[in-house]
Design a protein around this motif. Structure first.
Motif, PDB file in Angstrom:
ATOM      1  N   VAL A 100     -35.356 -45.888  49.275  1.00 53.80           N
ATOM      2  CA  VAL A 100     -35.666 -45.386  50.614  1.00 53.80           C
ATOM      3  C   VAL A 100     -34.686 -44.261  50.942  1.00 53.80           C
ATOM      4  CG1 VAL A 100     -35.669 -45.876  53.094  1.00 53.80           C
ATOM      5  CG2 VAL A 100     -36.706 -47.502  51.493  1.00 53.80           C
ATOM      6  N   ASP A 101     -35.250 -43.109  51.317  1.00 49.80           N
ATOM      7  CA  ASP A 101     -34.456 -41.951  51.766  1.00 49.80           C
ATOM      8  C   ASP A 101     -34.613 -41.885  53.282  1.00 49.80           C
ATOM      9  OD1 ASP A 101     -33.224 -39.524  52.188  1.00 49.80           O
ATOM     10  OD2 ASP A 101     -34.715 -38.322  51.125  1.00 49.80           O
ATOM     11  N   LEU A 102     -33.598 -42.398  53.985  1.00 49.62           N
ATOM     12  CA  LEU A 102     -33.636 -42.461  55.446  1.00 49.62           C
ATOM     13  C   LEU A 102     -32.963 -41.213  56.018  1.00 49.62           C
ATOM     14  CD1 LEU A 102     -34.849 -44.865  57.021  1.00 49.62           C
ATOM     15  CD2 LEU A 102     -32.520 -45.671  57.413  1.00 49.62           C
ATOM     16  N   CYS A 103     -33.454 -40.738  57.178  1.00 43.67           N
ATOM     17  CA  CYS A 103     -32.985 -39.447  57.708  1.00 43.67           C
ATOM     18  C   CYS A 103     -33.207 -38.380  56.638  1.00 43.67           C
ATOM     19  CB  CYS A 103     -31.520 -39.492  58.117  1.00 43.67           C
ATOM     20  SG  CYS A 103     -31.113 -40.745  59.346  1.00 43.67           S
ATOM     21  N   CYS A 104     -34.414 -38.338  56.108  1.00 43.28           N
ATOM     22  CA  CYS A 104     -34.689 -37.597  54.879  1.00 43.28           C
ATOM     23  C   CYS A 104     -34.699 -36.091  55.058  1.00 43.28           C
ATOM     24  CB  CYS A 104     -36.018 -38.049  54.271  1.00 43.28           C
ATOM     25  SG  CYS A 104     -37.502 -37.540  55.202  1.00 43.28           S
ATOM     26  N   SER A 106     -35.726 -32.512  54.902  1.00 47.61           N
ATOM     27  CA  SER A 106     -36.761 -31.838  54.111  1.00 47.61           C
ATOM     28  C   SER A 106     -37.240 -32.659  52.922  1.00 47.61           C
ATOM     29  CB  SER A 106     -36.220 -30.499  53.603  1.00 47.61           C
ATOM     30  OG  SER A 106     -35.146 -30.719  52.704  1.00 47.61           O
ATOM     31  N   GLY A 107     -36.590 -33.786  52.661  1.00 48.59           N
ATOM     32  CA  GLY A 107     -36.945 -34.602  51.499  1.00 48.59           C
ATOM     33  C   GLY A 107     -36.189 -34.203  50.249  1.00 48.59           C
ATOM     34  N   ALA A 108     -35.152 -33.383  50.403  1.00 49.42           N
ATOM     35  CA  ALA A 108     -34.409 -32.875  49.248  1.00 49.42           C
ATOM     36  C   ALA A 108     -33.795 -34.004  48.417  1.00 49.42           C
ATOM     37  CB  ALA A 108     -33.319 -31.914  49.710  1.00 49.42           C
ATOM     38  N   LEU A 109     -33.170 -34.972  49.086  1.00 47.89           N
ATOM     39  CA  LEU A 109     -32.524 -36.055  48.359  1.00 47.89           C
ATOM     40  C   LEU A 109     -33.554 -36.913  47.639  1.00 47.89           C
ATOM     41  CD1 LEU A 109     -30.404 -35.123  50.548  1.00 47.89           C
ATOM     42  CD2 LEU A 109     -29.483 -37.434  50.425  1.00 47.89           C
ATOM     43  N   GLY A 110     -34.647 -37.199  48.328  1.00 47.32           N
ATOM     44  CA  GLY A 110     -35.703 -37.982  47.710  1.00 47.32           C
ATOM     45  C   GLY A 110     -36.297 -37.281  46.505  1.00 47.32           C
ATOM     46  N   ALA A 111     -36.502 -35.964  46.613  1.00 46.39           N
ATOM     47  CA  ALA A 111     -37.046 -35.195  45.496  1.00 46.39           C
ATOM     48  C   ALA A 111     -36.090 -35.218  44.308  1.00 46.39           C
ATOM     49  CB  ALA A 111     -37.327 -33.762  45.934  1.00 46.39           C
ATOM     50  N   ALA A 112     -34.802 -35.084  44.584  1.00 43.57           N
ATOM     51  CA  ALA A 112     -33.815 -35.114  43.505  1.00 43.57           C
ATOM     52  C   ALA A 112     -33.768 -36.492  42.849  1.00 43.57           C
ATOM     53  CB  ALA A 112     -32.441 -34.743  44.047  1.00 43.57           C
ATOM     54  N   ALA A 130     -40.895 -31.692  62.376  1.00 41.56           N
ATOM     55  CA  ALA A 130     -40.781 -30.513  61.508  1.00 41.56           C
ATOM     56  C   ALA A 130     -40.234 -30.907  60.143  1.00 41.56           C
ATOM     57  CB  ALA A 130     -39.891 -29.462  62.159  1.00 41.56           C
ATOM     58  N   ALA A 131     -39.216 -31.758  60.135  1.00 38.42           N
ATOM     59  CA  ALA A 131     -38.649 -32.229  58.875  1.00 38.42           C
ATOM     60  C   ALA A 131     -39.685 -33.002  58.074  1.00 38.42           C
ATOM     61  CB  ALA A 131     -37.420 -33.098  59.146  1.00 38.42           C
ATOM     62  N   VAL A 132     -40.447 -33.835  58.749  1.00 41.94           N
ATOM     63  CA  VAL A 132     -41.462 -34.648  58.067  1.00 41.94           C
ATOM     64  C   VAL A 132     -42.512 -33.760  57.401  1.00 41.94           C
ATOM     65  CG1 VAL A 132     -43.362 -36.275  58.459  1.00 41.94           C
ATOM     66  CG2 VAL A 132     -41.099 -36.724  59.444  1.00 41.94           C
ATOM     67  N   ARG A 133     -42.888 -32.669  58.052  1.00 43.41           N
ATOM     68  CA  ARG A 133     -43.865 -31.759  57.438  1.00 43.41           C
ATOM     69  C   ARG A 133     -43.325 -31.198  56.123  1.00 43.41           C
ATOM     70  NH1 ARG A 133     -44.718 -30.223  62.858  1.00 43.41           N
ATOM     71  NH2 ARG A 133     -43.342 -28.408  62.691  1.00 43.41           N
ATOM     72  N   TYR A 134     -42.060 -30.794  56.118  1.00 37.66           N
ATOM     73  CA  TYR A 134     -41.473 -30.266  54.884  1.00 37.66           C
ATOM     74  C   TYR A 134     -41.289 -31.374  53.856  1.00 37.66           C
ATOM     75  CZ  TYR A 134     -40.709 -25.478  56.407  1.00 37.66           C
ATOM     76  OH  TYR A 134     -40.914 -24.175  56.791  1.00 37.66           O
ATOM     77  N   ALA A 135     -40.888 -32.562  54.288  1.00 38.89           N
ATOM     78  CA  ALA A 135     -40.701 -33.670  53.353  1.00 38.89           C
ATOM     79  C   ALA A 135     -42.019 -34.032  52.672  1.00 38.89           C
ATOM     80  CB  ALA A 135     -40.124 -34.879  54.091  1.00 38.89           C
ATOM     81  N   ARG A 136     -43.105 -34.030  53.424  1.00 38.03           N
ATOM     82  CA  ARG A 136     -44.410 -34.349  52.811  1.00 38.03           C
ATOM     83  C   ARG A 136     -44.805 -33.289  51.786  1.00 38.03           C
ATOM     84  NH1 ARG A 136     -46.859 -36.799  58.424  1.00 38.03           N
ATOM     85  NH2 ARG A 136     -46.247 -38.954  57.954  1.00 38.03           N
ATOM     86  N   ARG A 137     -44.406 -32.056  52.034  1.00 31.80           N
ATOM     87  CA  ARG A 137     -44.665 -30.987  51.070  1.00 31.80           C
ATOM     88  C   ARG A 137     -43.803 -31.164  49.823  1.00 31.80           C
ATOM     89  NH1 ARG A 137     -43.668 -24.640  52.676  1.00 31.80           N
ATOM     90  NH2 ARG A 137     -43.740 -23.743  50.576  1.00 31.80           N
ATOM     91  N   ASN A 138     -42.518 -31.451  50.029  1.00 37.00           N
ATOM     92  CA  ASN A 138     -41.601 -31.567  48.894  1.00 37.00           C
ATOM     93  C   ASN A 138     -41.773 -32.853  48.099  1.00 37.00           C
ATOM     94  OD1 ASN A 138     -40.132 -29.081  49.159  1.00 37.00           O
ATOM     95  ND2 ASN A 138     -39.107 -29.943  50.964  1.00 37.00           N
ATOM     96  N   LEU A 139     -42.286 -33.886  48.742  1.00 36.29           N
ATOM     97  CA  LEU A 139     -42.432 -35.182  48.073  1.00 36.29           C
ATOM     98  C   LEU A 139     -43.879 -35.507  47.724  1.00 36.29           C
ATOM     99  CD1 LEU A 139     -39.867 -37.305  50.122  1.00 36.29           C
ATOM    100  CD2 LEU A 139     -39.546 -36.173  47.914  1.00 36.29           C
ATOM    101  N   GLY A 143     -43.746 -39.694  46.480  1.00 42.52           N
ATOM    102  CA  GLY A 143     -43.469 -40.840  47.331  1.00 42.52           C
ATOM    103  C   GLY A 143     -44.154 -40.716  48.676  1.00 42.52           C
ATOM    104  N   GLU A 144     -43.965 -41.733  49.509  1.00 44.32           N
ATOM    105  CA  GLU A 144     -44.560 -41.773  50.842  1.00 44.32           C
ATOM    106  C   GLU A 144     -43.540 -41.320  51.879  1.00 44.32           C
ATOM    107  OE1 GLU A 144     -47.714 -42.507  51.532  1.00 44.32           O
ATOM    108  OE2 GLU A 144     -48.112 -42.766  49.388  1.00 44.32           O
ATOM    109  N   VAL A 145     -44.011 -40.567  52.871  1.00 46.72           N
ATOM    110  CA  VAL A 145     -43.134 -40.074  53.933  1.00 46.72           C
ATOM    111  C   VAL A 145     -43.651 -40.574  55.277  1.00 46.72           C
ATOM    112  CG1 VAL A 145     -42.121 -38.042  55.030  1.00 46.72           C
ATOM    113  CG2 VAL A 145     -42.622 -38.004  52.571  1.00 46.72           C
TER     114      VAL A 145
END
Length: 262
Positions: A100-104, A106-112, A130-139, A143-145
């Motif tokens: 679980v990547d909490l406070c994710c 842009s999703g950078a940590l999860g992607a790595a 806004a962060a969630v939109r980028y995280a869904r793109r990067n992940l 994974g699930e965001v």
């Protein structure tokens, strides 16, 4: 820039960036020149950078752990020191981890993590749309965001199953936020920076709830500053986890790891 304006040369770009206070003007100029689709686009990119927009927001991406992560205005830019947090998470993970990547952000940590641990079951969450939109793109495909406050949006089926809980929580004390560089203070969301009076408000909430989500032997990992390390270790220990502090002199990074007893 009008069609009659003289196109910027590489030296022009370096000089403009240097005059604006960019310490690594040559490196930044090379990135802007490679990203520009033409003279007008280059002039626009340089202008945005000179106006103080973070380089990563100008380019539309940040490099993190050897991968390119999409970022944009209003989204937290992953810091190089946080690569140490990812390394520690990888080291703590079993063969097929639930992560679980909490406070994710842009999703950078999860992607790595997904890149380093391809067998991982990855979940990520952030409160900022806004962060969630980028995280869904990067992940996408990794994974699930979820959008919501800390653990609230996570599926209940994860309770007691999480092997690696990565929480890059905000940890700047409120009174120190105004001392941050303008790039962060002006262009990144305050909620991603401001950790409350002593900087540990969000960490306390995470530490208190983490034991209920972690699997036996699972670990919570958070980044903090050197001066906060002792209090952060105490905070995570108070939540019922066994804490320890690890430090990277190279990256000037401090991570606190709290492990649930088996």
């Amino acid at each position: 820039m009008s069609s009659s304006a003289t196109p910027l040369t590489a030296l022009d770009v370096v000089n403009r960036l240097r005059a604006a206070g960019c310490v690594f003007a040559e490196d930044e100029a090379a990135l802007l020149l490679s990203a520009a689709t033409g003279p007008a686009h280059l002039a626009a990119l340089v202008s945005r950078r000179v106006d103080g927009l973070p380089l990563e927001h100008v380019l539309g991406w940040a490099e993190f752990c050897g991968i390119r992560v999409a970022v944009g205005p209003g989204v937290f830019v992953p810091r190089r020191r946080t690569e140490f947090l990812v390394r520690q998470a990888v080291a703590a993970a079993p063969a097929r981890p639930v992560v679980v990547d909490l406070c994710c952000g842009s999703g950078a940590l999860g992607a790595a993590l997904a890149t380093a641990l391809p067998a991982a079951e990855l979940h990520a969450a952030d409160v900022d749309p806004a962060a969630v939109r980028y995280a869904r793109r990067n992940l996408a495909g990794l994974g699930e965001v979820y959008e919501g406050d800390l653990f609230a949006p996570l599926p209940g089926s994860l309770r007691g199953r999480v092997d690696v809980l990565l929480a890059n929580v905000p940890y700047v004390p409120t009174h120190d936020v105004e001392l941050l560089p303008a790039e962060a203070r002006v262009h990144e969301p305050r909620a991603a920076l401001d950790g409350g009076g002593d900087g540990l408000d969000v960490m306390r909430r995470v530490a208190a709830a983490a034991p209920g989500w972690l699997a036996p032997g699972g670990s919570l990992l958070v980044e903090t500053s050197e001066r906060q390390a002792a209090l952060a270790e105490e905070t995570i220990g108070a939540g019922g986890l066994v804490p320890r502090v690890v430090v990277s002199e190279e990256l000037y990074a401090t991570v606190v790891i709290g492990t649930r007893s088996v």
